[in-house]
Scaffold this active site. Structure first.
Site, PDB file in Angstrom:
ATOM      1  N   ARG A 137     114.324  55.463  12.944  1.00 51.52           N
ATOM      2  CA  ARG A 137     115.701  55.147  12.530  1.00 51.52           C
ATOM      3  C   ARG A 137     116.105  55.931  11.281  1.00 51.52           C
ATOM      4  O   ARG A 137     116.791  55.408  10.396  1.00 51.52           O
ATOM      5  CB  ARG A 137     115.892  53.641  12.269  1.00 51.52           C
ATOM      6  CG  ARG A 137     115.495  52.740  13.401  1.00 51.52           C
ATOM      7  CD  ARG A 137     116.382  52.853  14.631  1.00 51.52           C
ATOM      8  NE  ARG A 137     115.834  52.061  15.695  1.00 51.52           N
ATOM      9  CZ  ARG A 137     114.956  52.537  16.609  1.00 51.52           C
ATOM     10  NH1 ARG A 137     114.593  53.810  16.608  1.00 51.52           N
ATOM     11  NH2 ARG A 137     114.493  51.756  17.541  1.00 51.52           N
ATOM     12  N   GLU A 165     118.597  48.079   8.715  1.00 52.77           N
ATOM     13  CA  GLU A 165     118.826  49.201   9.638  1.00 52.77           C
ATOM     14  C   GLU A 165     120.339  49.434   9.713  1.00 52.77           C
ATOM     15  O   GLU A 165     120.801  50.562   9.798  1.00 52.77           O
ATOM     16  CB  GLU A 165     118.268  48.825  11.024  1.00 52.77           C
ATOM     17  CG  GLU A 165     118.493  49.901  12.066  1.00 52.77           C
ATOM     18  CD  GLU A 165     117.847  49.550  13.402  1.00 52.77           C
ATOM     19  OE1 GLU A 165     116.728  48.992  13.424  1.00 52.77           O
ATOM     20  OE2 GLU A 165     118.471  49.845  14.429  1.00 52.77           O
ATOM     21  N   SER A 168     119.587  44.951  15.837  1.00 52.61           N
ATOM     22  CA  SER A 168     118.602  44.605  14.805  1.00 52.61           C
ATOM     23  C   SER A 168     119.165  44.886  13.423  1.00 52.61           C
ATOM     24  O   SER A 168     119.609  46.000  13.146  1.00 52.61           O
ATOM     25  CB  SER A 168     117.333  45.432  14.997  1.00 52.61           C
ATOM     26  OG  SER A 168     116.728  45.064  16.217  1.00 52.61           O
TER      27      SER A 168
HETATM   28  C1  LIG Z   1     123.472  44.460  21.132  1.00 53.93           C
HETATM   29  C2  LIG Z   1     122.954  45.661  20.378  1.00 53.93           C
HETATM   30  C3  LIG Z   1     121.726  46.194  20.702  1.00 53.93           C
HETATM   31  C4  LIG Z   1     121.224  47.301  20.015  1.00 53.93           C
HETATM   32  N1  LIG Z   1     120.021  47.809  20.371  1.00 53.93           N
HETATM   33  C5  LIG Z   1     119.536  48.905  19.734  1.00 53.93           C
HETATM   34  C6  LIG Z   1     118.278  49.471  20.097  1.00 53.93           C
HETATM   35  O1  LIG Z   1     117.603  49.006  20.996  1.00 53.93           O
HETATM   36  N2  LIG Z   1     117.847  50.550  19.422  1.00 53.93           N
HETATM   37  C7  LIG Z   1     118.554  51.120  18.412  1.00 53.93           C
HETATM   38  O2  LIG Z   1     118.116  52.110  17.858  1.00 53.93           O
HETATM   39  N3  LIG Z   1     119.758  50.607  18.047  1.00 53.93           N
HETATM   40  C8  LIG Z   1     120.265  49.519  18.673  1.00 53.93           C
HETATM   41  N4  LIG Z   1     121.470  48.994  18.297  1.00 53.93           N
HETATM   42  C9  LIG Z   1     122.205  49.573  17.161  1.00 53.93           C
HETATM   43  C10 LIG Z   1     123.225  50.649  17.514  1.00 53.93           C
HETATM   44  O3  LIG Z   1     123.693  50.513  18.837  1.00 53.93           O
HETATM   45  C11 LIG Z   1     122.657  52.057  17.311  1.00 53.93           C
HETATM   46  O4  LIG Z   1     122.276  52.281  15.961  1.00 53.93           O
HETATM   47  C12 LIG Z   1     123.654  53.157  17.703  1.00 53.93           C
HETATM   48  O5  LIG Z   1     123.013  54.391  17.611  1.00 53.93           O
HETATM   49  C13 LIG Z   1     124.904  53.168  16.834  1.00 53.93           C
HETATM   50  O6  LIG Z   1     125.850  54.018  17.452  1.00 53.93           O
HETATM   51  P1  LIG Z   1     127.402  53.894  17.102  1.00 53.93           P
HETATM   52  O7  LIG Z   1     128.113  54.978  17.808  1.00 53.93           O
HETATM   53  O8  LIG Z   1     127.871  52.517  17.351  1.00 53.93           O
HETATM   54  O9  LIG Z   1     127.338  54.201  15.538  1.00 53.93           O
HETATM   55  P2  LIG Z   1     128.195  53.503  14.400  1.00 53.93           P
HETATM   56  O10 LIG Z   1     127.776  52.085  14.263  1.00 53.93           O
HETATM   57  O11 LIG Z   1     129.625  53.786  14.591  1.00 53.93           O
HETATM   58  O12 LIG Z   1     127.651  54.312  13.123  1.00 53.93           O
HETATM   59  C14 LIG Z   1     126.316  54.111  12.686  1.00 53.93           C
HETATM   60  C15 LIG Z   1     125.992  55.180  11.639  1.00 53.93           C
HETATM   61  O13 LIG Z   1     126.004  56.459  12.261  1.00 53.93           O
HETATM   62  C16 LIG Z   1     126.956  57.317  11.623  1.00 53.93           C
HETATM   63  N5  LIG Z   1     127.602  58.123  12.666  1.00 53.93           N
HETATM   64  C17 LIG Z   1     128.252  57.690  13.772  1.00 53.93           C
HETATM   65  N6  LIG Z   1     128.705  58.731  14.492  1.00 53.93           N
HETATM   66  C18 LIG Z   1     128.351  59.838  13.804  1.00 53.93           C
HETATM   67  C19 LIG Z   1     128.565  61.246  14.004  1.00 53.93           C
HETATM   68  N7  LIG Z   1     129.220  61.697  15.076  1.00 53.93           N
HETATM   69  N8  LIG Z   1     128.076  62.104  13.095  1.00 53.93           N
HETATM   70  C20 LIG Z   1     127.416  61.654  11.997  1.00 53.93           C
HETATM   71  N9  LIG Z   1     127.185  60.348  11.742  1.00 53.93           N
HETATM   72  C21 LIG Z   1     127.653  59.464  12.631  1.00 53.93           C
HETATM   73  C22 LIG Z   1     127.946  56.379  10.956  1.00 53.93           C
HETATM   74  O14 LIG Z   1     128.600  57.030   9.888  1.00 53.93           O
HETATM   75  C23 LIG Z   1     127.027  55.247  10.514  1.00 53.93           C
HETATM   76  O15 LIG Z   1     126.357  55.587   9.315  1.00 53.93           O
HETATM   77  C24 LIG Z   1     121.994  47.876  18.974  1.00 53.93           C
HETATM   78  C25 LIG Z   1     123.244  47.349  18.655  1.00 53.93           C
HETATM   79  C26 LIG Z   1     123.725  46.246  19.348  1.00 53.93           C
HETATM   80  C27 LIG Z   1     125.087  45.700  19.000  1.00 53.93           C
END
Ligand SMILES: Cc1cc2nc3c(=O)[nH]c(=O)nc-3n(C[C@H](O)[C@H](O)[C@H](O)COP(=O)(O)OP(=O)(O)OC[C@H]3O[C@@H](n4cnc5c(N)ncnc54)[C@H](O)[C@@H]3O)c2cc1C
Length: 307
Positions: free
Chosen positions: A175, A296, A226
């Protein structure tokens, strides 16, 4: 572009959508939090590049995908949110790789890979984020991690220069992803490599992973996955559970009864409720086990002014 915009946004060639005072509760999976002062949803990659070439240097920017790992404090984010989801959505085969843009959701990527006879992309189905967010977080589950699949990434610098980078240019861990050189950049796309294999098996695998998620996670309530990273050799959920914190509440936020490392929004939680609960869980786990949990989830923005 609307002429009432601050001067740095006046650029007739821009084709995207600029909004003001946007509640980030609409763009985060916790369904909580403050406003983004400005939000720009680019029309496409060229439009985002044009936007970055014209934005004032001092304007704070943050890329947001599906907000599934993000808490925006109640006082809001002063600056511009670059909304990738629903904007950078190209997804295609490119030689023996898949090229996907940053706004493509994990589930769509997993299904596209399976449909094209690739294996090993199934784990993306369980991550409710965009490729950009998954690259930024090195998201993963069930033994798969985003960067294991990266051949090269495409980024835009703060000044709008388009670059292609290799994984060797990043420090990548659990992560954790950091560019080795100093440069403020946003992920806009990636070329991903997978093994070829049995589509039927990949599809079955996708279904099995989804069933497993539904059984173990409180998906019917707003959450951000998480909350804490797993400490080396341990599980955050186990530690929280061992401190009997399941069900603990602050305002509308609660430690999930189903999965101790999830905080759910059960009754119009504020970002402050969620952040306070995070702090309380951290303090109690530290007190009882001596282990310092680290979040995280990403927390941004200003605290609300209480007068
Ligand atoms: C029900 C549920 C289950 C989940 N299960 C997992 C799992 O199994 N494993 C896991 O790793 N995560 C999990 N997550 C967390 C999450 O889905 C991940 O971290 C995912 O990668 C976040 O993507 P996002 O597009 O929503 O990012 P956001 O939440 O929009 O952003 C997260 C971070 O990434 C940065 N970011 C976003 N897009 C970009 C870009 N294009 N360039 C640079 N930085 C960027 C943002 O600035 C921020 O700091 C879960 C979340 C939920 C709600």
């Amino acid at each position: 572009m609307n002429m009432s915009e601050p001067t740095q946004f006046i650029n007739a060639a821009l084709r995207g959508e600029m909004s003001h005072d946007v509640p980030m509760s609409r763009h985060t999976s916790w369904r909580a939090g403050g406003m983004a002062q400005r939000m720009y949803r680019p029309a496409d990659l060229a439009d985002l590049q044009n936007f970055l070439q014209h934005i004032a240097e001092e304007e704070p920017l943050i890329a947001v995908g599906l907000g599934s790992n993000l808490l925006v404090r109640d006082g809001g984010f002063t600056g511009t949110v670059l909304l990738m989801h629903g904007a950078l959505s190209e997804l295609r085969l490119d030689g023996d790789t898949i090229y996907a843009q940053a706004g493509v959701p994990g589930a769509k990527l997993a299904r596209f890979a399976a449909a094209n006879k690739f294996c090993g992309a199934e784990f993306f189905v369980g991550i409710p984020g965009t490729l950009g967010g998954m690259l930024a977080m090195n998201a993963g589950c069930y033994g798969g991690e985003t960067w294991q699949k990266v051949d090269r990434v495409q980024v835009l610098t703060r000044r709008g220069e388009l670059r292609v980078r290799t994984p060797q240019e990043y420090e990548v861990g659990y992560r954790h992803v950091a560019l080795k050189s100093k440069s403020e950049e946003f992920f806009v796309g990636a070329w991903l490599k997978f093994e070829t294999g049995d589509v039927g098996a990949a599809r079955k695998n996708i279904k099995a992973l989804m069933d497993k998620r539904i059984a173990s996670q409180p998906l019917q309530l707003p959450n951000a996955g998480s909350v804490f990273r797993n400490p080396a050799g341990n599980h955050a959920a186990k530690l929280i559970e061992s401190c009997n914190l399941k069900g603990m509440r602050v305002g509308g936020a609660q430690v999930s009864e189903k999965h101790a490392n999830f905080i759910v929004n059960i009754a119009d939680a504020t970002a402050e409720d969620i952040e306070k609960l995070i702090e309380e869980v951290k303090a109690k786990v530290m007190q009882k086990t001596g282990i310092d949990l680290h979040t995280e989830v990403k927390i941004i923005g200003e605290h609300r002014n209480h007068e």
